[in-house]
Design a protein around this motif. Sequence first.
Motif, mmCIF file in Angstrom:
data_model
loop_
_atom_site.group_PDB
_atom_site.id
_atom_site.type_symbol
_atom_site.label_atom_id
_atom_site.label_comp_id
_atom_site.label_asym_id
_atom_site.label_seq_id
_atom_site.Cartn_x
_atom_site.Cartn_y
_atom_site.Cartn_z
ATOM 1 N N ILE A 182 0.834 -1.204 0.000
ATOM 2 C CA ILE A 182 0.000 0.000 0.000
ATOM 3 C C ILE A 182 0.868 1.253 0.000
ATOM 4 C CG2 ILE A 182 -1.779 1.291 1.253
ATOM 5 C CD1 ILE A 182 -2.796 -1.438 2.292
ATOM 6 N N ASP A 183 1.954 1.242 0.783
ATOM 7 C CA ASP A 183 2.879 2.384 0.795
ATOM 8 C C ASP A 183 3.475 2.631 -0.588
ATOM 9 O OD1 ASP A 183 2.552 2.884 3.499
ATOM 10 O OD2 ASP A 183 4.483 2.023 4.097
ATOM 11 N N ALA A 184 3.973 1.569 -1.219
ATOM 12 C CA ALA A 184 4.643 1.708 -2.518
ATOM 13 C C ALA A 184 3.710 2.287 -3.573
ATOM 14 C CB ALA A 184 5.194 0.360 -2.976
ATOM 15 N N ALA A 185 2.440 1.948 -3.494
ATOM 16 C CA ALA A 185 1.459 2.449 -4.461
ATOM 17 C C ALA A 185 0.815 3.758 -3.996
ATOM 18 C CB ALA A 185 0.371 1.402 -4.692
ATOM 19 N N GLN A 186 1.209 4.224 -2.818
ATOM 20 C CA GLN A 186 0.611 5.420 -2.219
ATOM 21 C C GLN A 186 -0.918 5.320 -2.271
ATOM 22 O OE1 GLN A 186 2.509 8.650 -4.371
ATOM 23 N NE2 GLN A 186 4.276 8.560 -3.012
ATOM 24 N N ALA A 187 -1.422 4.162 -1.830
ATOM 25 C CA ALA A 187 -2.842 3.849 -1.988
ATOM 26 C C ALA A 187 -3.655 3.957 -0.699
ATOM 27 C CB ALA A 187 -2.983 2.447 -2.575
ATOM 28 N N TRP A 188 -3.108 4.565 0.345
ATOM 29 C CA TRP A 188 -3.856 4.662 1.590
ATOM 30 C C TRP A 188 -5.127 5.485 1.436
ATOM 31 C CZ3 TRP A 188 -3.153 1.275 5.172
ATOM 32 C CH2 TRP A 188 -1.901 0.674 5.327
ATOM 33 N N GLU A 189 -5.132 6.414 0.523
ATOM 34 C CA GLU A 189 -6.317 7.252 0.312
ATOM 35 C C GLU A 189 -7.109 6.814 -0.921
ATOM 36 O OE1 GLU A 189 -7.283 9.342 2.628
ATOM 37 O OE2 GLU A 189 -5.471 8.831 3.745
ATOM 38 N N ALA A 190 -6.689 5.732 -1.564
ATOM 39 C CA ALA A 190 -7.410 5.221 -2.732
ATOM 40 C C ALA A 190 -8.785 4.726 -2.305
ATOM 41 C CB ALA A 190 -6.625 4.086 -3.385
ATOM 42 N N SER A 191 -9.664 4.593 -3.273
ATOM 43 C CA SER A 191 -10.974 4.025 -2.954
ATOM 44 C C SER A 191 -10.778 2.573 -2.518
ATOM 45 C CB SER A 191 -11.887 4.070 -4.182
ATOM 46 O OG SER A 191 -11.463 3.127 -5.155
ATOM 47 N N SER A 192 -11.744 2.067 -1.785
ATOM 48 C CA SER A 192 -11.658 0.674 -1.335
ATOM 49 C C SER A 192 -11.517 -0.262 -2.531
ATOM 50 C CB SER A 192 -12.888 0.298 -0.515
ATOM 51 O OG SER A 192 -12.901 1.018 0.685
ATOM 52 N N GLU A 193 -12.256 0.004 -3.592
ATOM 53 C CA GLU A 193 -12.198 -0.840 -4.786
ATOM 54 C C GLU A 193 -10.807 -0.825 -5.400
ATOM 55 O OE1 GLU A 193 -14.150 -0.901 -9.222
ATOM 56 O OE2 GLU A 193 -15.456 -0.356 -7.540
ATOM 57 N N GLU A 194 -10.194 0.352 -5.507
ATOM 58 C CA GLU A 194 -8.843 0.442 -6.069
ATOM 59 C C GLU A 194 -7.831 -0.287 -5.187
ATOM 60 O OE1 GLU A 194 -8.923 4.753 -8.335
ATOM 61 O OE2 GLU A 194 -8.763 4.706 -6.144
ATOM 62 N N ALA A 195 -7.969 -0.137 -3.875
ATOM 63 C CA ALA A 195 -7.050 -0.798 -2.952
ATOM 64 C C ALA A 195 -7.206 -2.318 -3.021
ATOM 65 C CB ALA A 195 -7.294 -0.300 -1.528
ATOM 66 N N TYR A 196 -8.439 -2.799 -3.078
ATOM 67 C CA TYR A 196 -8.678 -4.242 -3.197
ATOM 68 C C TYR A 196 -8.082 -4.775 -4.501
ATOM 69 C CZ TYR A 196 -11.736 -4.928 0.832
ATOM 70 O OH TYR A 196 -12.231 -5.064 2.107
#
Length: 182
Positions: free
Chosen positions: A93-107
């Motif tokens: 998640i850190d590498a993709a800077q995805a902590w603020e991504a939508s749940s769908e994008e993170a999944y």
Amino acid sequence: MAGPVLVTGGVRSGKSRHAESLVSQADSVTYVAPGPRPDVEQDPDWSARVALHRERRPAHWSTVEGVDLAAAVRSARGPVLVDCLGTWLTGVIDAAQAWEASSEEAYDLVRRELDGVTASLRERADSGQGPTVVVTNEVGWGVVPVHRSGRLFRDLLGVTNQAVAEVCDEVHLVVAGRVLVL
């Protein structure tokens, strides 16, 4: 131990010590420590935990650090111990800077990465390269995290644990230092 073994439980339950005991008789072990990224500043408590784990490992074990868990598992020869999926997930998640991504994008991000991890675990089992032990945390048994990032992590780790357990021959639950084979 033929196929992969997943060792799960709460924080400080004895998971790592149990996982280490499963491969302790091997001449050499590849210890995979996935994430968080080494260039990210660590807090003193985290650094102390990492140091404790390093001190406990036998000198003849080799250590591989990094977020590319699938590659580390594929390249290892002999017994492998992965500790742990929670730090791997944080690194992804850190590498993709995805902590603020939508749940769908993170999944979707985690599912893509998980496909590689589970494939690498299956390949190792099929090749007979030696035992593979994977450590993870059970984080869904406590309070609901106040922050969105905590809830996202909890949910994604649950998905991760299910996917990895699906390719494992055994799942060991460690509670208060006691092991239950599920």
